[in-house]
Design a protein around this motif. Structure first.
Motif: not given
Ligand SMILES: [Zn+2]
Length: 411
Positions: A379-383
Motif C-alpha cells: 500500500a505504501a508502494g515500498l519494495q
C-alpha cells in the motif's frame, strides 16, 4: 519514491476474526476482509511479526522475558526482601514500572506484572526498544518503519503510549494539517483490555467494538474529504478466548521437591510454562509431572519449529508446557487471578485467529499475521528487501497503488 496515496493503518489489538466477522466490522471503510493465523505466544511476539513480516525465530522476539546470566533488570532483585503484600500490590508495581522506565530509558512495551523480584537476575526483557520506530530489533530485522524511513516516506505513528482519544485526535489533526504525511499507523490496546474483562458479554463487546469502528470511520471520512482516495488497512494480532478453567501449575512443580534456581528455572506465563533444567534428573521429574496433566501439552521441538518459535540457544525455554485452549495457569507470574478472556493458546483455536480488512483487494490473499507487513508495504508502494522478495518484487494486484516501477499519476 512511495505511493502517492495516503495509507491509513489501524491496528486493533485482540480484535479476533471471530468477533470481527460476527459483528460485520469495518464493512463500509474496508470491505475486503481476511482471516489471519496468529503466532504462538503473546502480543510481544505477534506485533514484531506484523511489523517485520518475519516469524519470532527470525526477528528474535518471542516471550517478553528471556533467560540470561547478564540481565539489565538485575537491580530489581534488591526488592526481593519486601513483604509480598506490598511487592505484589498494583499501587506499588505501577509507580515502580514508571520509575523503572525513566531510569532505564527502555522505550519498548513491558510490564513487571507479578514476577518475583529475585528472578530479575535470571531474566531480561526482549523489547527494550520501541518496535514502532526504526532500528528496534537486535537481530537486525527490518520493520515497516525501517523501510518507510529508508524510502523517506513521511509517516506518523500512534502506539500504546497514547491515550485512545489523544491518538485519534492527533491523527485527525495530522490528516487536516500535515499534507506531507503519506502513511500512518494507529495502534490501540483498547479492545484487548476490554475483552480481557468482557469477552462473552456480546452486548458489551459490540458496544466497545462499535466505539472503535466509529472512531476509525470518522478518520477515514475526514481523510477522503481532504485527500480523496486513501488506502485503509485494519488488522489485529490475535483474538481472545473466554477462559473456562484455572490450574495451579506452580504448586504441581513445587511439590516435586526440586529447587528453582539450582535444579531448574521456570517462567510462568499465563498460558505457558517455560522451563530450563540443570540436570537430567530435574528434567525427568518435571517432564513426567507435566505429562500427567490433562489440561496442557509439552511441546516438542518439531512443534516449536513448525510455529516459528524454535530458538537454538533456548533463551525462551528448553521445554514449553502449553495450556489447552481456554485453560489458564493461575497464579502465574502475570497475575494472581484469572481474567475472563485470554489469548496465547494454540494458533489453531478458532478464537486465536486475527483479522485484516482493507479498502482494496489483496492478492495473494493474506492468511497469516505476517502478511500484514506485505499489505502495508504494498500500500505504501515500498519494495521488500532481497531477504523478503517473493520472486516477483512487484506490487501489482493492489489496485490503484503506485510503486517505483508503476508510478500512477493522480489528478
Ligand atoms: Zn491481551
Amino acid at each position: 519514491m512511495a505511493g502517492d496515496k495516503l495509507t491509513l493503518v489501524f491496528f486493533v489489538d485482540a480484535l479476533g476474526w471471530e468477533i470481527a466477522r460476527k459483528l460485520g466490522c469495518f464493512r463500509d471503510v474496508a470491505p475486503y476482509s481476511y482471516r489471519q493465523r496468529t503466532v504462538l505466544g503473546y502480543s510481544c511476539a505477534a506485533q514484531p511479526t506484523i511489523l517485520t513480516g518475519l516469524m519470532p525465530d527470525e526477528h528474535g522476539h518471542w516471550g517478553m522475558f528471556y533467560r540470561t546470566e547478564r540481565s539489565d533488570l538485575r537491580a530489581l532483585r534488591s526488592l526481593r526482601f519486601l513483604p509480598k503484600v506490598i511487592s505484589s500490590h498494583r499501587r506499588f508495581r505501577r509507580p515502580l514500572l514508571n520509575y523503572h522506565r525513566r531510569r532505564t530509558g527502555f522505550t519498548g512495551y513491558y510490564n513487571l506484572y507479578r514476577i518475583p523480584f529475585h528472578l530479575f537476575g535470571a531474566f531480561d526483557l526482549i523489547e527494550k526498544r520501541d518496535i514502532y520506530a526504526p532500528g528496534a530489533f537486535a537481530s537486525g530485522a527490518k520493520s515497516i518503519f525501517d523501510h518507510l524511513a529508508a524510502a523517506d516516506v513521511p509517516y506518523r505513528v500512534w502506539t500504546w503510549k497514547h491515550e485512545l482519544d489523544e491518538g485519534f485526535a492527533e491523527l485527525e489533526t495530522a490528516i487536516r494539517d500535515d499534507h506531507k504525511m503519506r502513511f500512518s499507523l494507529h495502534y490501540t490496546p483498547y479492545i484487548d483490555a476490554f475483552l480481557h474483562g468482557h469477552v462473552g458479554d456480546d452486548e458489551a463487546v459490540a458496544g466497545a467494538v462499535a466505539l472503535i469502528e466509529r472512531r476509525i470511520a470518522r478518520v477515514v471520512e475526514l481523510a477522503r474529504e481532504t485527500q480523496g482516495d486513501v488506502n485503509v488497512i485494519i488488522f489485529s494480532d490475535h483474538g481472545m478466548a473466554e477462559t473456562t478453567g484455572e490450574h495451579d501449575v506452580i504448586s504441581v512443580v513445587a511439590a516435586l521437591g526440586l529447587r528453582q534456581g539450582s535444579d531448574y528455572q521456570v517462567f510462568y506465563d499465563s498460558t505457558m510454562a517455560r522451563f530450563w533444567f540443570e540436570s537430567p534428573h530435574a528434567r525427568d521429574r518435571i517432564v513426567g509431572a507435566l505429562k500427567e496433566l490433562d489440561y496442557g501439552t509439552v511441546l516438542s521441538d518439531a512443534d516449536l519449529k513448525r510455529e516459528g518459535v524454535f530458538f537454538g540457544d533456548r533463551r525462551f525455554g528448553e521445554l514449553i508446557f502449553l495450556m489447552n485452549p481456554t485453560r489458564l495457569i493461575v497464579p502465574s507470574y502475570m497475575g494472581g487471578r484469572a481474567p475472563r478472556g485470554m489469548h496465547g493458546f494454540s494458533p489453531e483455536h478458532r478464537d486465536s485467529y486475527a483479522m485484516l480488512a482493507s479498502s482494496f483487494e489483496v492478492d495473494p490473499e493474506p492468511t497469516h499475521i505476517r502478511d500484514s507487513f506485505r499489505v502495508m508495504m504494498q500500500a505504501a508502494g515500498l519494495q521488500p528487501g532481497p531477504e523478503t522478495v517473493d520472486g516477483h518484487g512487484d506490487s501489482a494486484g493492489l489496485s490503484g497503488t503506485a510503486s517505483d516501477s508503476n508510478q500512477e499519476v493522480t489528478a
